[in-house]
Design a protein around this motif. Structure first.
Motif, PDB file in Angstrom:
ATOM      1  N   ARG A 129     -11.252  12.493   7.820  1.00  0.00           N
ATOM      2  CA  ARG A 129     -10.574  13.612   7.155  1.00  0.00           C
ATOM      3  C   ARG A 129     -10.119  13.244   5.741  1.00  0.00           C
ATOM      4  O   ARG A 129      -9.390  13.996   5.117  1.00  0.00           O
ATOM      5  CB  ARG A 129      -9.354  14.062   7.974  1.00  0.00           C
ATOM      6  N   LYS A 130     -10.539  12.085   5.235  1.00  0.00           N
ATOM      7  CA  LYS A 130     -10.191  11.637   3.877  1.00  0.00           C
ATOM      8  C   LYS A 130      -8.687  11.464   3.688  1.00  0.00           C
ATOM      9  O   LYS A 130      -8.156  11.636   2.589  1.00  0.00           O
ATOM     10  CB  LYS A 130     -10.735  12.603   2.823  1.00  0.00           C
ATOM     11  N   ILE A 131      -7.991  11.134   4.775  1.00  0.00           N
ATOM     12  CA  ILE A 131      -6.552  10.873   4.685  1.00  0.00           C
ATOM     13  C   ILE A 131      -6.351   9.466   4.137  1.00  0.00           C
ATOM     14  O   ILE A 131      -7.093   8.539   4.493  1.00  0.00           O
ATOM     15  CB  ILE A 131      -5.900  11.045   6.066  1.00  0.00           C
ATOM     16  N   PRO A 132      -5.382   9.265   3.234  1.00  0.00           N
ATOM     17  CA  PRO A 132      -5.174   7.938   2.644  1.00  0.00           C
ATOM     18  C   PRO A 132      -5.034   6.862   3.713  1.00  0.00           C
ATOM     19  O   PRO A 132      -4.359   7.053   4.732  1.00  0.00           O
ATOM     20  CB  PRO A 132      -3.872   8.109   1.850  1.00  0.00           C
ATOM     21  N   PRO A 133      -5.692   5.722   3.504  1.00  0.00           N
ATOM     22  CA  PRO A 133      -5.642   4.657   4.528  1.00  0.00           C
ATOM     23  C   PRO A 133      -4.243   4.113   4.747  1.00  0.00           C
ATOM     24  O   PRO A 133      -3.950   3.585   5.820  1.00  0.00           O
ATOM     25  CB  PRO A 133      -6.585   3.588   3.958  1.00  0.00           C
ATOM     26  N   GLN A 134      -3.371   4.210   3.728  1.00  0.00           N
ATOM     27  CA  GLN A 134      -2.001   3.730   3.909  1.00  0.00           C
ATOM     28  C   GLN A 134      -1.297   4.498   5.019  1.00  0.00           C
ATOM     29  O   GLN A 134      -0.560   3.923   5.820  1.00  0.00           O
ATOM     30  CB  GLN A 134      -1.207   3.858   2.603  1.00  0.00           C
ATOM     31  N   PHE A 135      -1.546   5.818   5.081  1.00  0.00           N
ATOM     32  CA  PHE A 135      -0.934   6.630   6.139  1.00  0.00           C
ATOM     33  C   PHE A 135      -1.461   6.220   7.505  1.00  0.00           C
ATOM     34  O   PHE A 135      -0.704   6.097   8.476  1.00  0.00           O
ATOM     35  CB  PHE A 135      -1.225   8.110   5.878  1.00  0.00           C
ATOM     36  N   GLY A 136      -2.773   5.999   7.597  1.00  0.00           N
ATOM     37  CA  GLY A 136      -3.346   5.574   8.869  1.00  0.00           C
ATOM     38  C   GLY A 136      -2.829   4.216   9.308  1.00  0.00           C
ATOM     39  O   GLY A 136      -2.583   3.991  10.499  1.00  0.00           O
ATOM     40  N   PHE A 137      -2.637   3.311   8.350  1.00  0.00           N
ATOM     41  CA  PHE A 137      -2.133   1.986   8.702  1.00  0.00           C
ATOM     42  C   PHE A 137      -0.698   2.071   9.214  1.00  0.00           C
ATOM     43  O   PHE A 137      -0.336   1.398  10.187  1.00  0.00           O
ATOM     44  CB  PHE A 137      -2.203   1.069   7.483  1.00  0.00           C
ATOM     45  N   VAL A 138       0.119   2.899   8.567  1.00  0.00           N
ATOM     46  CA  VAL A 138       1.506   3.049   9.012  1.00  0.00           C
ATOM     47  C   VAL A 138       1.550   3.632  10.425  1.00  0.00           C
ATOM     48  O   VAL A 138       2.305   3.160  11.294  1.00  0.00           O
ATOM     49  CB  VAL A 138       2.287   3.931   8.029  1.00  0.00           C
ATOM     50  N   MET A 139       0.713   4.649  10.686  1.00  0.00           N
ATOM     51  CA  MET A 139       0.702   5.255  12.021  1.00  0.00           C
ATOM     52  C   MET A 139       0.212   4.269  13.069  1.00  0.00           C
ATOM     53  O   MET A 139       0.795   4.144  14.161  1.00  0.00           O
ATOM     54  CB  MET A 139      -0.165   6.515  12.016  1.00  0.00           C
TER      55      MET A 139
END
Length: 252
Positions: A129-139
């Protein structure tokens, strides 16, 4: 929340269920949601993890609710028992029951999601979904933090017992042993954080540009429609709660 669900579907179901339960503010609904979450945890094979984490979170919460609202509820009028300034009122117990069951339902639903969702699939879905990887890493770090801490604490305990520190006695002895385990636990977590930062930097985590994933997470149309319907129902539940709670007749 089984493995066949898309991670976004499981996340939407958990979040919307928690929001709707909170907006409804009905303890029978909260009890039903909590029981449904417990049954799903058993069917998913995560009952032990979910219930163990729920006990750690909810037991202090319920005790504080019973003390604060069961004994010192200023709006309570139906006194069931009294010891000096402390009064057990029916209204206070009812309020504690409502808040406690509602929080229990939300905690169980969110714990069920966190212990059953596939973190690699979730990261792949976020990348698609082209969501920033920083957000995925935090989750992902949030979802894996408690299991990682539990595993590290268990290894520290085993190492200390191997060196002869066998914990015996009551609660005070165990609390003292826990204090001795906190220092190596914090140091180990800090070392892990540094190692992860170096690994992410070596893999170009902070570099700009498009990203791809080798995992292909199927997202059937029926699940996409379910997510839209769940979001619409949640918005409607919140709007209905706001409307019914709005003071009638406005201000004087």
């Amino acid at each position: 929340m089984t493995a066949r669900l898309h991670p976004f579907t499981a996340l939407t179901a958990a979040a919307c269920t928690a929001v709707i339960t909170t907006a409804a503010a009905s303890w029978p609904l909260s009890v039903a949601v909590a029981l449904a979450a417990a049954v799903l945890a058993v069917r998913c094979g995560a009952a032990r993890k979910v219930l163990a984490a729920a006990v750690v979170i909810l037991v202090p919460l319920w005790l504080s609710l019973l003390v604060l609202h069961g004994l010192f509820f200023p709006e309570g009028h139906t006194v069931l028992a009294q010891w000096g300034p402390a009064r057990v009122t029916a209204e206070g117990l009812g309020f504690a029951l409502e808040v406690g069951t509602r929080t229990t339902a939300c905690v169980l639903v969110l714990l069920l999601f966190s212990f059953t969702v596939s973190v690699p699939d979730l990261l792949a879905a976020l990348a698609a979904r082209k969501i920033p990887p920083q957000f995925g890493f935090v989750m992902a770090s949030t979802l894996t933090l408690l299991p990682a801490v539990a595993r590290r604490l268990d290894r520290i305990r085993q190492a200390q017992e191997t060196r002869g520190m066998v914990v015996q006695g009551g609660l005070l002895a165990r609390l003292g042993a826990l204090r001795l385990q906190m220092v190596p636990l914090v140091l180990a977590l800090m070392d892990d954080a540094g190692s992860r930062a170096q690994a992410l930097e070596a893999r170009g985590f902070g570099n700009p540009g498009p990203r791809t994933s080798y995992r292909d997470v199927a997202d059937p149309p029926v699940q996409r429609r379910f997510r839209v319907a769940a979001l619409v129902l949640t918005v409607a539940a919140v709007a209905a709660r706001i409307i019914t709670s709005w003071p009638a007749g406005g201000t004087a």
